[in-house]
Write a protein that holds these residues in place. Structure first.
Motif, mmCIF file in Angstrom:
data_model
loop_
_atom_site.group_PDB
_atom_site.id
_atom_site.type_symbol
_atom_site.label_atom_id
_atom_site.label_comp_id
_atom_site.label_asym_id
_atom_site.label_seq_id
_atom_site.Cartn_x
_atom_site.Cartn_y
_atom_site.Cartn_z
ATOM 1 N N GLU A 181 37.384 50.492 43.551
ATOM 2 C CA GLU A 181 38.187 50.606 42.337
ATOM 3 C C GLU A 181 37.435 50.089 41.112
ATOM 4 O O GLU A 181 37.106 48.911 41.044
ATOM 5 C CB GLU A 181 39.493 49.814 42.483
ATOM 6 C CG GLU A 181 40.415 50.320 43.566
ATOM 7 C CD GLU A 181 40.959 51.700 43.266
ATOM 8 O OE1 GLU A 181 41.298 51.975 42.099
ATOM 9 O OE2 GLU A 181 41.015 52.508 44.206
ATOM 10 N N ASP A 182 37.123 50.984 40.196
ATOM 11 C CA ASP A 182 36.553 50.597 38.908
ATOM 12 C C ASP A 182 35.284 49.751 39.067
ATOM 13 O O ASP A 182 35.130 48.719 38.429
ATOM 14 C CB ASP A 182 37.618 49.848 38.098
ATOM 15 C CG ASP A 182 37.312 49.827 36.612
ATOM 16 O OD1 ASP A 182 36.580 50.708 36.144
ATOM 17 O OD2 ASP A 182 37.800 48.911 35.929
ATOM 18 N N GLY A 234 44.721 45.054 41.986
ATOM 19 C CA GLY A 234 44.444 45.207 40.561
ATOM 20 C C GLY A 234 43.775 44.006 39.912
ATOM 21 O O GLY A 234 43.520 44.013 38.718
ATOM 22 N N ARG A 235 43.477 42.954 40.709
ATOM 23 C CA ARG A 235 42.801 41.777 40.144
ATOM 24 C C ARG A 235 41.343 42.104 39.856
ATOM 25 O O ARG A 235 40.678 42.776 40.640
ATOM 26 C CB ARG A 235 42.848 40.598 41.120
ATOM 27 C CG ARG A 235 44.197 39.963 41.217
ATOM 28 C CD ARG A 235 44.151 38.732 42.062
ATOM 29 N NE ARG A 235 43.580 39.086 43.373
ATOM 30 C CZ ARG A 235 43.352 38.235 44.341
ATOM 31 N NH1 ARG A 235 43.607 36.964 44.172
ATOM 32 N NH2 ARG A 235 42.861 38.633 45.490
ATOM 33 N N LEU A 236 40.841 41.600 38.752
ATOM 34 C CA LEU A 236 39.457 41.809 38.355
ATOM 35 C C LEU A 236 38.565 40.784 39.044
ATOM 36 O O LEU A 236 38.856 39.585 39.028
ATOM 37 C CB LEU A 236 39.320 41.693 36.837
ATOM 38 C CG LEU A 236 37.940 41.977 36.262
ATOM 39 C CD1 LEU A 236 37.531 43.423 36.543
ATOM 40 C CD2 LEU A 236 37.925 41.712 34.767
ATOM 41 N N TRP A 237 37.495 41.256 39.659
ATOM 42 C CA TRP A 237 36.509 40.410 40.327
ATOM 43 C C TRP A 237 35.160 40.643 39.675
ATOM 44 O O TRP A 237 34.898 41.687 39.098
ATOM 45 C CB TRP A 237 36.400 40.779 41.801
ATOM 46 C CG TRP A 237 37.553 40.350 42.625
ATOM 47 C CD1 TRP A 237 38.797 40.927 42.686
ATOM 48 C CD2 TRP A 237 37.585 39.249 43.515
ATOM 49 N NE1 TRP A 237 39.591 40.249 43.560
ATOM 50 C CE2 TRP A 237 38.871 39.217 44.099
ATOM 51 C CE3 TRP A 237 36.666 38.285 43.903
ATOM 52 C CZ2 TRP A 237 39.239 38.257 45.033
ATOM 53 C CZ3 TRP A 237 37.040 37.337 44.832
ATOM 54 C CH2 TRP A 237 38.312 37.330 45.380
ATOM 55 N N THR A 297 31.291 44.253 38.430
ATOM 56 C CA THR A 297 32.716 43.988 38.235
ATOM 57 C C THR A 297 33.477 45.079 38.963
ATOM 58 O O THR A 297 33.006 46.201 39.088
ATOM 59 C CB THR A 297 33.133 43.979 36.747
ATOM 60 O OG1 THR A 297 32.804 45.235 36.156
ATOM 61 C CG2 THR A 297 32.471 42.845 35.984
ATOM 62 N N TYR A 298 34.654 44.723 39.460
ATOM 63 C CA TYR A 298 35.490 45.681 40.174
ATOM 64 C C TYR A 298 36.905 45.143 40.267
ATOM 65 O O TYR A 298 37.164 43.983 39.961
ATOM 66 C CB TYR A 298 34.935 45.962 41.579
ATOM 67 C CG TYR A 298 34.864 44.749 42.468
ATOM 68 C CD1 TYR A 298 35.886 44.453 43.359
ATOM 69 C CD2 TYR A 298 33.773 43.889 42.411
ATOM 70 C CE1 TYR A 298 35.827 43.337 44.166
ATOM 71 C CE2 TYR A 298 33.698 42.769 43.222
ATOM 72 C CZ TYR A 298 34.723 42.497 44.100
ATOM 73 O OH TYR A 298 34.667 41.393 44.895
ATOM 74 N N ARG A 299 37.802 45.988 40.692
ATOM 75 C CA ARG A 299 39.196 45.595 40.904
ATOM 76 C C ARG A 299 39.514 45.724 42.386
ATOM 77 O O ARG A 299 39.076 46.662 43.042
ATOM 78 C CB ARG A 299 40.144 46.461 40.094
ATOM 79 C CG ARG A 299 39.971 46.246 38.610
ATOM 80 C CD ARG A 299 41.123 46.804 37.810
ATOM 81 N NE ARG A 299 40.878 46.563 36.400
ATOM 82 C CZ ARG A 299 41.193 45.445 35.752
ATOM 83 N NH1 ARG A 299 41.777 44.469 36.390
ATOM 84 N NH2 ARG A 299 40.925 45.306 34.472
ATOM 85 N N ASP A 300 40.302 44.784 42.892
ATOM 86 C CA ASP A 300 40.734 44.885 44.277
ATOM 87 C C ASP A 300 41.992 45.748 44.356
ATOM 88 O O ASP A 300 42.481 46.254 43.334
ATOM 89 C CB ASP A 300 40.924 43.508 44.922
ATOM 90 C CG ASP A 300 42.049 42.687 44.298
ATOM 91 O OD1 ASP A 300 42.868 43.239 43.542
ATOM 92 O OD2 ASP A 300 42.100 41.475 44.576
ATOM 93 N N SER A 358 37.079 35.677 41.582
ATOM 94 C CA SER A 358 38.168 36.090 40.727
ATOM 95 C C SER A 358 38.737 34.802 40.138
ATOM 96 O O SER A 358 38.361 33.706 40.553
ATOM 97 C CB SER A 358 39.229 36.843 41.529
ATOM 98 O OG SER A 358 40.228 37.336 40.667
#
Length: 118
Positions: A55-56, A73-76, A67-70, A91
């Motif tokens: 995701e992203d 929807g949390r940004l990591w 960077t990515y989203r789990d 995160s």
């Protein structure tokens, strides 16, 4: 000195052009990864496990930061510790996790370079 509207417009146009060029160049440093990646995490007992991200997923070409989203929807982000050189996935509400490597399709990232024998 008398105000010259033509000169003012020209300066404003040049400033806008410089600002646009700066933003465009900074966006070129970001690589969007359109495939699933495997993030290999070193566990507390020394074993290595992986999880998938899709995701992203983005990578800054200049710094190597991912960077990515789990799925929630949390940004990591996966950043390098400047003191140790190790990479960590984190995160805001999680403790950092040591990352061994990231594999996206045929590309492998963050693997330490092997020393040459000579």
């Amino acid at each position: 000195m008398k105000f010259n509207p033509l000169l003012f417009d020209m300066k404003k146009s040049i400033l806008c052009l410089i600002l646009f060029a700066g933003i465009t160049v900074s966006c070129l440093d970001i690589e969007k990864i359109n495939e699933t990646c495997e993030v290999y995490i070193v566990m507390d007992d020394g074993s290595v496990r992986f999880y998938e991200i899709s995701e992203d997923v983005r990578r800054n070409k200049a710094t190597g930061v991912f960077t990515y989203r789990d799925e929630s929807g949390r940004l990591w982000s996966i950043n390098q510790d400047p003191e140790t050189g190790e990479w960590y996935s984190k995160s805001t509400d999680e403790r950092p996790r040591l990352v061994e490597r990231i594999v996206c399709g045929e590309k492998t990232f963050l693997e330490p370079e092997e020393e040459e024998e000579g």
